[in-house]
Design a protein around this motif. Structure first.
Motif, PDB file in Angstrom:
ATOM      1  N   PRO A 222      17.469  23.224 -38.659  1.00 39.89           N
ATOM      2  CA  PRO A 222      16.876  24.451 -38.108  1.00 39.89           C
ATOM      3  C   PRO A 222      15.900  24.161 -36.977  1.00 39.89           C
ATOM      4  CG  PRO A 222      16.760  24.408 -40.503  1.00 39.89           C
ATOM      5  CD  PRO A 222      17.114  23.025 -40.056  1.00 39.89           C
ATOM      6  N   LEU A 223      15.473  22.902 -36.839  1.00 40.14           N
ATOM      7  CA  LEU A 223      14.559  22.563 -35.748  1.00 40.14           C
ATOM      8  C   LEU A 223      15.301  22.651 -34.424  1.00 40.14           C
ATOM      9  CD1 LEU A 223      12.858  19.415 -37.356  1.00 40.14           C
ATOM     10  CD2 LEU A 223      12.008  21.780 -37.330  1.00 40.14           C
ATOM     11  N   THR A 224      14.588  22.955 -33.373  1.00 40.80           N
ATOM     12  CA  THR A 224      15.226  23.071 -32.067  1.00 40.80           C
ATOM     13  C   THR A 224      15.450  21.692 -31.461  1.00 40.80           C
ATOM     14  OG1 THR A 224      13.168  23.167 -30.809  1.00 40.80           O
ATOM     15  CG2 THR A 224      14.034  25.257 -31.677  1.00 40.80           C
ATOM     16  N   ALA A 225      16.333  21.648 -30.484  1.00 36.41           N
ATOM     17  CA  ALA A 225      16.588  20.392 -29.785  1.00 36.41           C
ATOM     18  C   ALA A 225      15.321  19.877 -29.124  1.00 36.41           C
ATOM     19  CB  ALA A 225      17.675  20.617 -28.732  1.00 36.41           C
ATOM     20  N   GLU A 226      14.527  20.760 -28.576  1.00 35.29           N
ATOM     21  CA  GLU A 226      13.295  20.347 -27.914  1.00 35.29           C
ATOM     22  C   GLU A 226      12.317  19.735 -28.918  1.00 35.29           C
ATOM     23  OE1 GLU A 226      11.223  23.511 -26.014  1.00 35.29           O
ATOM     24  OE2 GLU A 226       9.861  22.186 -24.926  1.00 35.29           O
TER      25      GLU A 226
ATOM     26  N   MET B 145      19.830   7.553 -29.742  1.00 34.69           N
ATOM     27  CA  MET B 145      18.770   7.538 -30.741  1.00 34.69           C
ATOM     28  C   MET B 145      19.265   8.036 -32.091  1.00 34.69           C
ATOM     29  SD  MET B 145      16.280   6.158 -29.249  1.00 34.69           S
ATOM     30  CE  MET B 145      14.994   6.395 -30.458  1.00 34.69           C
ATOM     31  N   GLY B 146      20.479   8.582 -32.131  1.00 34.30           N
ATOM     32  CA  GLY B 146      21.042   9.024 -33.406  1.00 34.30           C
ATOM     33  C   GLY B 146      20.153  10.016 -34.140  1.00 34.30           C
ATOM     34  N   ALA B 147      19.548  10.917 -33.405  1.00 39.95           N
ATOM     35  CA  ALA B 147      18.583  11.832 -34.022  1.00 39.95           C
ATOM     36  C   ALA B 147      19.208  12.723 -35.084  1.00 39.95           C
ATOM     37  CB  ALA B 147      17.927  12.690 -32.940  1.00 39.95           C
ATOM     38  N   HIS B 148      20.503  12.992 -34.925  1.00 37.96           N
ATOM     39  CA  HIS B 148      21.161  13.885 -35.876  1.00 37.96           C
ATOM     40  C   HIS B 148      21.808  13.127 -37.019  1.00 37.96           C
ATOM     41  CE1 HIS B 148      24.216  12.357 -33.249  1.00 37.96           C
ATOM     42  NE2 HIS B 148      25.163  12.777 -34.085  1.00 37.96           N
ATOM     43  N   LYS B 149      21.717  11.798 -37.001  1.00 38.19           N
ATOM     44  CA  LYS B 149      22.357  10.997 -38.052  1.00 38.19           C
ATOM     45  C   LYS B 149      21.493  10.938 -39.300  1.00 38.19           C
ATOM     46  CE  LYS B 149      24.473   7.216 -37.262  1.00 38.19           C
ATOM     47  NZ  LYS B 149      24.779   5.823 -36.861  1.00 38.19           N
ATOM     48  N   GLN B 150      22.163  10.790 -40.388  1.00 41.88           N
ATOM     49  CA  GLN B 150      21.479  10.603 -41.662  1.00 41.88           C
ATOM     50  C   GLN B 150      20.632   9.336 -41.604  1.00 41.88           C
ATOM     51  OE1 GLN B 150      23.916  11.023 -45.334  1.00 41.88           O
ATOM     52  NE2 GLN B 150      23.645   8.806 -45.440  1.00 41.88           N
TER      53      GLN B 150
ATOM     54  N   GLY C 184      13.730  16.388 -29.971  1.00 43.07           N
ATOM     55  CA  GLY C 184      13.683  15.474 -28.833  1.00 43.07           C
ATOM     56  C   GLY C 184      12.272  14.985 -28.552  1.00 43.07           C
ATOM     57  N   ASP C 185      11.309  15.888 -28.579  1.00 39.68           N
ATOM     58  CA  ASP C 185       9.916  15.495 -28.350  1.00 39.68           C
ATOM     59  C   ASP C 185       9.444  14.503 -29.407  1.00 39.68           C
ATOM     60  OD1 ASP C 185       9.743  17.090 -26.154  1.00 39.68           O
ATOM     61  OD2 ASP C 185       8.629  18.717 -27.125  1.00 39.68           O
TER      62      ASP C 185
ATOM     63  N   GLN D 208      19.482  17.612 -50.008  1.00 42.56           N
ATOM     64  CA  GLN D 208      20.324  17.271 -48.867  1.00 42.56           C
ATOM     65  C   GLN D 208      19.662  16.159 -48.060  1.00 42.56           C
ATOM     66  OE1 GLN D 208      22.128  20.475 -46.638  1.00 42.56           O
ATOM     67  NE2 GLN D 208      21.704  21.919 -48.293  1.00 42.56           N
ATOM     68  N   ALA D 209      20.475  15.384 -47.391  1.00 44.18           N
ATOM     69  CA  ALA D 209      19.968  14.208 -46.673  1.00 44.18           C
ATOM     70  C   ALA D 209      19.140  14.614 -45.456  1.00 44.18           C
ATOM     71  CB  ALA D 209      21.133  13.332 -46.244  1.00 44.18           C
ATOM     72  N   ALA D 210      18.119  13.799 -45.192  1.00 48.07           N
ATOM     73  CA  ALA D 210      17.291  14.007 -44.000  1.00 48.07           C
ATOM     74  C   ALA D 210      17.898  13.259 -42.831  1.00 48.07           C
ATOM     75  CB  ALA D 210      15.884  13.502 -44.268  1.00 48.07           C
ATOM     76  N   SER D 211      17.706  13.801 -41.632  1.00 44.01           N
ATOM     77  CA  SER D 211      18.199  13.123 -40.429  1.00 44.01           C
ATOM     78  C   SER D 211      17.074  12.315 -39.792  1.00 44.01           C
ATOM     79  CB  SER D 211      18.711  14.155 -39.416  1.00 44.01           C
ATOM     80  OG  SER D 211      17.618  14.876 -38.858  1.00 44.01           O
ATOM     81  N   ARG D 212      17.453  11.419 -38.917  1.00 49.03           N
ATOM     82  CA  ARG D 212      16.464  10.608 -38.204  1.00 49.03           C
ATOM     83  C   ARG D 212      15.536  11.492 -37.376  1.00 49.03           C
ATOM     84  NH1 ARG D 212      17.438   5.267 -36.748  1.00 49.03           N
ATOM     85  NH2 ARG D 212      17.199   5.734 -34.526  1.00 49.03           N
ATOM     86  N   GLY D 213      16.099  12.517 -36.753  1.00 46.16           N
ATOM     87  CA  GLY D 213      15.282  13.407 -35.943  1.00 46.16           C
ATOM     88  C   GLY D 213      14.287  14.188 -36.783  1.00 46.16           C
ATOM     89  N   GLU D 214      14.703  14.635 -37.954  1.00 43.64           N
ATOM     90  CA  GLU D 214      13.783  15.387 -38.827  1.00 43.64           C
ATOM     91  C   GLU D 214      12.660  14.480 -39.333  1.00 43.64           C
ATOM     92  OE1 GLU D 214      16.872  18.766 -40.591  1.00 43.64           O
ATOM     93  OE2 GLU D 214      16.691  16.818 -41.569  1.00 43.64           O
ATOM     94  N   VAL D 215      13.016  13.243 -39.627  1.00 48.52           N
ATOM     95  CA  VAL D 215      11.982  12.299 -40.055  1.00 48.52           C
ATOM     96  C   VAL D 215      10.988  12.072 -38.915  1.00 48.52           C
ATOM     97  CG1 VAL D 215      11.538   9.910 -40.732  1.00 48.52           C
ATOM     98  CG2 VAL D 215      13.406  11.185 -41.800  1.00 48.52           C
ATOM     99  N   ALA D 216      11.502  11.912 -37.697  1.00 50.34           N
ATOM    100  CA  ALA D 216      10.603  11.729 -36.557  1.00 50.34           C
ATOM    101  C   ALA D 216       9.674  12.947 -36.408  1.00 50.34           C
ATOM    102  CB  ALA D 216      11.426  11.530 -35.285  1.00 50.34           C
ATOM    103  N   TYR D 217      10.238  14.152 -36.593  1.00 47.11           N
ATOM    104  CA  TYR D 217       9.441  15.384 -36.484  1.00 47.11           C
ATOM    105  C   TYR D 217       8.324  15.390 -37.533  1.00 47.11           C
ATOM    106  CZ  TYR D 217       8.445  20.414 -36.619  1.00 47.11           C
ATOM    107  OH  TYR D 217       7.828  21.641 -36.615  1.00 47.11           O
TER     108      TYR D 217
END
Length: 497
Positions: free
Chosen positions: A39-43, A66-71, A46-47, A164-173
């Motif tokens: 549900p997070l935006t690309a911006e 960066m595989g932000a959307h990968k598990q 990405g930030d 459900q699994a977390a993605s790399r991007g969500e962890v970064a967020y």
């Protein structure tokens, strides 16, 4: 939208809108079949990814993505957690792991977080390629930051989806937010405002260290003009990065107060005339009464909205946003009652100052701070009393006193040479031990004094600690009697074995 459906909803949205949709996963092409929608935006993702990369917390893959959307894998998370919270070399005993090669890049990070108790490795098996669910992620970050689970859950609220699994991007967020919440001894005040007559809301650029939260230290660090003082330690609001509920003595309405923190000018605010809206006063014992506040009146005790108590308050704990709102309701906050008092006046009589009874402010969802008459004074049955305060308006301030039978001591046991337990005939259902003492008289006439250990009550049993370096003597039988009339003429015998 229910939290559990956040990622599922994002997947549906992505399918419906195609590559023009906002979720980050929809804007990438790598491993589309394994992409985790968010549900997070690309911006936003990405930030976060860019910031974590700049800090050396997060690295990309050989294909330069960066595989932000990968598990995210457990090994990747271990490294990001260690880097984010500067945990390298901090584990007293790094764990020995059997399913990662010692020369692997992941070994030292996994060994570190397991050694610190932040992640687990049953029988030395870390499972480095395993996935991390959102439910696991909140626990891991909470332990690494040493912050309450409710706050970390609040920071994940927009993408949290349970198992459900977390993605790399969500962890970064999440780590981008959590990194801001690392305490600092150099924390500076960014804003201060008065919330009501006895409460400030103070925001720092970083949370305070545990040492700076200690009352004696905080009282020396927070300095006001015109006699205003700190009355208890500042308390970090649940879900905030560094916003504190700060209790003060009663402010003079309209007075301009200047605050200095650690000797530096920190802000100005105007004394607040707003009193807390309390509901009712009523008698509890022959020398004690309580003043009730109701959450249904949009008043909450600070104990339900601070990080320090969020775990212990269970389902009663909740998060107030920066405007002190939750579920569309704005709440008044009752800050610490320490050092508070109210005035109780008998019909036709003189006002009496009654002091707050420590640790009786709120328990089990009830908001009923208790106040006690001066030592030796009791309420007179049949007399109408009115309770008033310079910090609260009480909707129903009067009650007619009645004779209430005191509690009864039925048993006492030695817990150590300096502590005893005292059992009452019935569970009082409240902190009626608070502020009470008992006297222990030995067969030879020697006397010891023991005072209730705050918040130690379990049902009808409370722990009392000996005072003035007193110690129990083995083989001695003591008679335990109440100091004052709080337990009438009841007593119990205690033999030290």
């Amino acid at each position: 939208m229910k939290k559990i459906s956040n990622k599922v909803a994002a997947l549906v949205l992505t399918a419906a809108l195609g590559t023009a949709s906002l979720p980050f996963a929809a804007l990438t092409t790598q491993a589309a079949s394994a992409a985790i929608p968010s549900p997070l935006t690309a911006e936003e993702i990405g930030d976060a990814v860019n910031q974590m990369a700049r800090l050396g917390v997060m690295q990309g893959y050989s294909d330069r993505s960066m595989g932000a959307h990968k598990q995210i894998t457990r090994a990747e998370l271990a490294k990001m957690v260690v880097k984010t919270f500067n945990l390298e070399g901090t584990a007293p005993s790094p764990a020995n792991l059997t399913d990662i090669q010692p020369k692997s890049w992941a070994y030292k990070y996994a060994s570190e977080v397991v050694g610190l108790g932040i992640m687990q490795a049953e029988d030395g098996q870390f499972n480095p390629a395993g996935a991390v669910t959102d439910a696991e992620l909140v626990q891991i970050v909470s332990k690494a930051l040493k912050r309450d689970v409710k706050s970390v859950s609040y920071w994940m609220e927009r993408f949290y989806s349970g198992n459900q699994a977390a993605s790399r991007g969500e962890v970064a967020y999440l780590l981008k937010t959590a990194q801001k919440a690392i305490p600092s001894e150099k924390a500076k005040i960014t804003s201060v405002k008065s919330l009501n007559a006895i409460t400030l809301i103070v925001t720092f650029d970083k949370p305070l260290t545990a040492e700076d939260e200690v009352f004696a230290k905080a009282k020396a660090d927070f300095v006001f003009n015109d006699g205003l003082t700190l009355t208890n330690m500042p308390r970090l609001k649940t879900g905030s990065i560094a916003t504190y509920i700060v209790p003060t003595s009663v402010q003079n309405a309209g007075t301009t107060y200047n605050l200095t923190y650690k000797g530096n000018k920190a802000g100005t605010f105007t004394g607040n005339a707003t009193k807390l809206q309390m509901n009712e006063s009523r008698q509890v014992t022959n020398d004690t009464f309580e003043v009730e506040a109701l959450k249904s009146d949009n008043v909450t005790d600070y104990g339900y909205v601070i990080t320090a108590y969020s775990a212990g308050r269970g389902d009663n704990a909740f998060v107030l946003d920066e405007n002190n709102r939750a579920n569309g309701t704005t709440y008044q906050i009752i800050s610490s009652m320490q050092a508070r008092q109210v005035t109780i006046t008998p019909a036709g009589g003189q006002p009496i100052a009654a002091k707050y009874v420590p640790f009786t402010q709120s328990t089990d969802g009830k908001q009923e701070p208790k106040f006690r008459l001066p030592e030796g004074q009791v309420l007179t049955p049949g007399v109408t009393y009115t309770v008033t305060s310079d910090w609260a308006d009480i909707k129903n301030p009067t009650f007619v006193a009645k004779e209430i039978a005191p509690v009864e001591i039925t048993e006492a046991k030695a817990l150590s040479d300096t502590s005893i337990s005292v059992t009452l005939a019935e569970d009082p259902g409240d902190e009626l031990f608070s502020g009470r003492s008992v006297e222990l008289t030995a067969e030879n006439g020697e006397k010891l004094l023991a005072t209730y250990k705050y918040s130690s009550r379990k049902g009808a049993v409370g722990i009392f600690d000996l005072q003035q370096n007193g110690k129990l003597s083995v083989g001695t039988t003591y008679t335990v009697t109440p100091v004052g009339d709080w337990a009438g003429d009841s007593q119990a015998e205690l033999t030290v074995e």
